[in-house]
Structure formats: structure tokens, C-alpha cells
Design a protein around this motif. Structure first.
Motif, PDB file in Angstrom:
ATOM      1  N   THR A  41      -5.433   2.029 -12.934  1.00 64.36           N
ATOM      2  CA  THR A  41      -6.345   2.681 -11.993  1.00 64.36           C
ATOM      3  C   THR A  41      -7.699   1.986 -11.975  1.00 64.36           C
ATOM      4  N   HIS A  84     -13.865  -5.457  -2.610  1.00 66.10           N
ATOM      5  CA  HIS A  84     -13.452  -5.852  -1.247  1.00 66.10           C
ATOM      6  C   HIS A  84     -13.866  -4.797  -0.307  1.00 66.10           C
ATOM      7  N   ILE A 117     -10.665  -3.584  -7.438  1.00 68.50           N
ATOM      8  CA  ILE A 117     -10.248  -4.221  -6.190  1.00 68.50           C
ATOM      9  C   ILE A 117     -10.925  -3.567  -4.994  1.00 68.50           C
ATOM     10  N   VAL A 118     -10.973  -2.232  -4.995  1.00 75.10           N
ATOM     11  CA  VAL A 118     -11.592  -1.516  -3.874  1.00 75.10           C
ATOM     12  C   VAL A 118     -13.089  -1.789  -3.815  1.00 75.10           C
ATOM     13  N   ILE A 119     -13.754  -1.805  -4.949  1.00 77.39           N
ATOM     14  CA  ILE A 119     -15.200  -2.028  -4.974  1.00 77.39           C
ATOM     15  C   ILE A 119     -15.564  -3.442  -4.534  1.00 77.39           C
ATOM     16  N   GLN A 137       0.824  -1.194   0.000  1.00 85.31           N
ATOM     17  CA  GLN A 137       0.000   0.000   0.000  1.00 85.31           C
ATOM     18  C   GLN A 137       0.866   1.254   0.000  1.00 85.31           C
ATOM     19  N   ALA A 145      -7.406  -1.013  -9.890  1.00 79.54           N
ATOM     20  CA  ALA A 145      -7.396  -0.630  -8.471  1.00 79.54           C
ATOM     21  C   ALA A 145      -8.812  -0.333  -7.985  1.00 79.54           C
ATOM     22  N   LEU A 146      -9.605   0.344  -8.803  1.00 77.99           N
ATOM     23  CA  LEU A 146     -10.990   0.627  -8.421  1.00 77.99           C
ATOM     24  C   LEU A 146     -11.805  -0.650  -8.295  1.00 77.99           C
ATOM     25  N   ASN A 149      -9.395 -12.742  -7.768  1.00 74.46           N
ATOM     26  CA  ASN A 149      -8.468 -11.791  -7.159  1.00 74.46           C
ATOM     27  C   ASN A 149      -7.119 -11.800  -7.857  1.00 74.46           C
TER      28      ASN A 149
END
Length: 113
Positions: free
Chosen positions: A103, A113, A109-111, A3, A106-107, A57
Motif C-alpha cells: 500500500t 504521478h 506511485i500516486v503521489i 487497475q 501504491a501511495l 518507476n
């Protein structure tokens, strides 16, 4: 630790974008992104060899690491000045498309999890 590297990579991208917008000289920003790339690509290698991710994942994590790693390798393109009908202009577009794709991963992954 991953991170922190992506935080630093994102800050470098934001700073260099602001510098390009204000027509400032980039200095060492692309070189710093290139050096940070070693850590990002090492993370991608470790995901595969150490089986850190699996299933869906794995695809999103590898997409994030690979596209950001390739974008960092191409970061010195920012030293070239884009002209209206030159190859440099298309290299700039390629760089931003690659970083934009990273990007998006990354979005995702964030959405999810």
C-alpha cells in the motif's frame, strides 16, 4: 487492466478485513485473493521482461506488484485462528505488514504521478 486487478484485490482485502472484524467466517475470500495473485505476479514479470517501466518507476512498480503478490500468496493464512502466543499470530502480523508495504508503494506511485 492492471487497475481493475488492483481494484478487485483492494476490494477483497477490505471485505475480508470487515469479515474478520465482525468475527465472520471468511469463506472463499483468501482463495479468490490467491487466484488474483497469478495476475499480479504476471504483471510484475511483464514489467521486467517487456521493459514497461524504467528508473525510479521500476522500483516502485516492482515493489507494488511484488508485495501485493506475496501478500496474496499468503492470504490463506487468514484461515488460521490467531491465538495469544502462537505462530499464527505472527503470521497474521507478517501478512498485514506485507500488504501495508504494498500500500505504501501504491501511495508513492500516486503521489509522484
Amino acid at each position: 487492466m492492471v487497475q481493475i486487478s488492483f481494484l478487485m484485490f483492494g476490494l477483497l482485502i477490505i471485505i475480508s478485513t470487515i469479515m474478520l472484524y465482525k468475527n465472520m467466517h471468511l469463506g472463499l475470500m483468501p482463495i479468490l485473493a490467491l487466484l488474483l495473485d497469478i495476475y499480479v505476479l504476471d504483471g510484475a514479470y511483464c514489467i521486467v521482461t517487456l521493459h514497461l517501466e524504467s528508473g525510479n518507476n521500476l522500483i516502485t512498480a516492482m515493489g507494488l506488484f511484488l508485495f501485493d503478490g506475496i501478500g496474496a500468496i499468503l492470504a490463506p493464512i487468514a484461515y488460521l485462528k490467531p491465538r495469544s502466543n502462537s505462530v499464527n499470530k505472527y503470521l497474521y502480523y507478517l501478512e498485514w505488514i506485507i500488504l501495508g508495504t504494498g500500500t505504501i508503494f501504491a501511495l508513492i506511485i500516486v503521489i509522484l504521478h
